[in-house]
Design a protein around this motif. Structure first.
Motif, PDB file in Angstrom:
ATOM      1  N   LEU A  98     -29.311 -79.212   6.778  1.00  0.00           N
ATOM      2  CA  LEU A  98     -28.398 -79.209   7.914  1.00  0.00           C
ATOM      3  C   LEU A  98     -28.357 -77.814   8.533  1.00  0.00           C
ATOM      4  N   PRO A  99     -28.299 -77.726   9.857  1.00  0.00           N
ATOM      5  CA  PRO A  99     -28.223 -76.411  10.496  1.00  0.00           C
ATOM      6  C   PRO A  99     -26.870 -75.768  10.245  1.00  0.00           C
ATOM      7  N   ALA A 100     -26.810 -74.463  10.381  1.00  0.00           N
ATOM      8  CA  ALA A 100     -25.546 -73.748  10.216  1.00  0.00           C
ATOM      9  C   ALA A 100     -24.554 -74.203  11.274  1.00  0.00           C
ATOM     10  N   ALA A 101     -23.300 -74.319  10.878  1.00  0.00           N
ATOM     11  CA  ALA A 101     -22.266 -74.803  11.795  1.00  0.00           C
ATOM     12  C   ALA A 101     -22.172 -73.931  13.052  1.00  0.00           C
ATOM     13  N   VAL A 102     -22.262 -72.629  12.890  1.00  0.00           N
ATOM     14  CA  VAL A 102     -22.136 -71.736  14.041  1.00  0.00           C
ATOM     15  C   VAL A 102     -23.291 -71.918  15.015  1.00  0.00           C
ATOM     16  N   ASP A 103     -24.480 -72.253  14.495  1.00  0.00           N
ATOM     17  CA  ASP A 103     -25.630 -72.492  15.379  1.00  0.00           C
ATOM     18  C   ASP A 103     -25.450 -73.788  16.165  1.00  0.00           C
ATOM     19  N   VAL A 104     -24.940 -74.825  15.495  1.00  0.00           N
ATOM     20  CA  VAL A 104     -24.679 -76.089  16.182  1.00  0.00           C
ATOM     21  C   VAL A 104     -23.662 -75.873  17.300  1.00  0.00           C
ATOM     22  N   LEU A 105     -22.600 -75.150  16.989  1.00  0.00           N
ATOM     23  CA  LEU A 105     -21.540 -74.909  17.970  1.00  0.00           C
ATOM     24  C   LEU A 105     -22.057 -74.116  19.164  1.00  0.00           C
ATOM     25  N   ARG A 106     -22.808 -73.050  18.910  1.00  0.00           N
ATOM     26  CA  ARG A 106     -23.317 -72.235  20.016  1.00  0.00           C
ATOM     27  C   ARG A 106     -24.291 -73.026  20.886  1.00  0.00           C
ATOM     28  N   ASP A 107     -25.120 -73.859  20.269  1.00  0.00           N
ATOM     29  CA  ASP A 107     -26.038 -74.688  21.049  1.00  0.00           C
ATOM     30  C   ASP A 107     -25.258 -75.654  21.945  1.00  0.00           C
ATOM     31  N   PHE A 108     -24.181 -76.212  21.410  1.00  0.00           N
ATOM     32  CA  PHE A 108     -23.353 -77.126  22.196  1.00  0.00           C
ATOM     33  C   PHE A 108     -22.690 -76.397  23.362  1.00  0.00           C
ATOM     34  N   LEU A 109     -22.096 -75.240  23.091  1.00  0.00           N
ATOM     35  CA  LEU A 109     -21.440 -74.471  24.149  1.00  0.00           C
ATOM     36  C   LEU A 109     -22.433 -74.074  25.241  1.00  0.00           C
ATOM     37  N   THR A 110     -23.633 -73.667  24.832  1.00  0.00           N
ATOM     38  CA  THR A 110     -24.663 -73.308  25.807  1.00  0.00           C
ATOM     39  C   THR A 110     -25.023 -74.505  26.674  1.00  0.00           C
TER      40      THR A 110
END
Length: 276
Positions: free
Chosen positions: A152-164
């Motif tokens: 699973l990807p890191a939570a912070v990476d998932v969040l930043r990708d979503f925000l972008t």
């Protein structure tokens, strides 16, 4: 296809894309007795970190899902992943309204809006959001057969990708097809964008959002009480503002607005990049 309200009871997994505005949400049922997606279009292997399960899924572009996510709180029936994505979408909208986004370019030469410089309060908020990311929101849709050794990807990476993805989508909603890079949904990749984006000082320009009440007598296809207008301004001189659409429709007006700030040549740079 706009996401239906009944889909809010399903689990929603974010799938990033290049460019970010093409990202999507995959809706699925995370329990035998849970709500099912109303219009399943595929079966997908979903990996949650413990096992891979093949489940009926419905794919919805993030652009189509945003109205649901940005609407008033979906209520107690919403899945916790939907509640999380709704909070994240409102966070991205706040960054856009505060001008905390910057123009950039993807590795494939596509124009993209990304998060700009965030302050300590923003960073703290993102850490809290990432810590609250539900496992269903971070699940990975896999092909058949599923890949071995997947993580699973890191939570912070998932969040930043979503925000972008959200900040890359919002400025383009309602823009004309010929609006050009950073406003057009499908602007052609341009090698010139790389040189321009690299040459920009990180604090040179920013994006902001002006909210206006809708004229009661006007035709409003969005059925909303407000209209949003994307604007470009200089961070060093925030009072100098130009509607983003004017960068293309009214060159003289845009050039006059930014001429007083020698660091900002938004119009010339965007237009040159599009011509390259």
């Amino acid at each position: 296809m706009t996401a239906e309200p009944t889909i809010a009871g399903c689990a929603a997994t974010f799938v990033s894309a290049d460019p970010p505005r093409d990202s999507r949400l995959v809706f699925w049922s995370d329990s035998p007795d849970g709500p099912k997606p109303p219009n399943t279009d595929s079966r997908t292997g979903i990996f949650t970190g413990e096992a891979v399960n093949s489940v009926p899924t419905q794919n919805v572009s993030l652009a189509d899902a945003l109205p649901m996510l940005l609407s008033p709180a979906p209520g107690d029936t919403a899945h916790r992943s939907i509640t999380f994505w709704a909070a994240s979408a409102r966070t991205a909208l706040g960054y856009l309204g505060a001008g905390k986004v910057l123009p950039s370019v993807t590795p494939h030469g596509r124009d993209v809006w990304r998060l700009g410089t965030l302050d300590d309060e923003d960073a703290s908020h993102l850490r809290l959001l990432a810590a609250a990311l539900p496992p269903e929101a971070r699940a990975i849709p896999l092909g058949d057969p599923p890949a071995e050794g997947v993580r699973l990807p890191a939570a912070v990476d998932v969040l930043r990708d979503f925000l972008t993805a959200v900040v890359d989508i919002l400025p383009r909603l309602g823009s004309p097809a010929d609006a050009g890079p950073y406003l057009d949904w499908d602007a052609e990749p341009s090698p010139g964008l790389h040189a321009w984006a690299d040459a920009q000082a990180p604090e040179a320009i920013a994006l902001s959002l002006r909210i206006d009440p809708v004229d009661p007598g006007a035709v409003d296809l969005s059925d909303s009480e407000f209209d949003a207008t994307v604007q470009v301004h200089g961070v060093a001189r925030p009072g100098v503002v130009c509607d983003a659409v004017d960068l293309w429709r009214h060159p003289t007006l845009a050039e006059s607005a930014f001429a007083a700030d020698p660091r900002i040549d938004v119009l010339g740079a965007l237009r040159r990049a599009a011509e390259d």
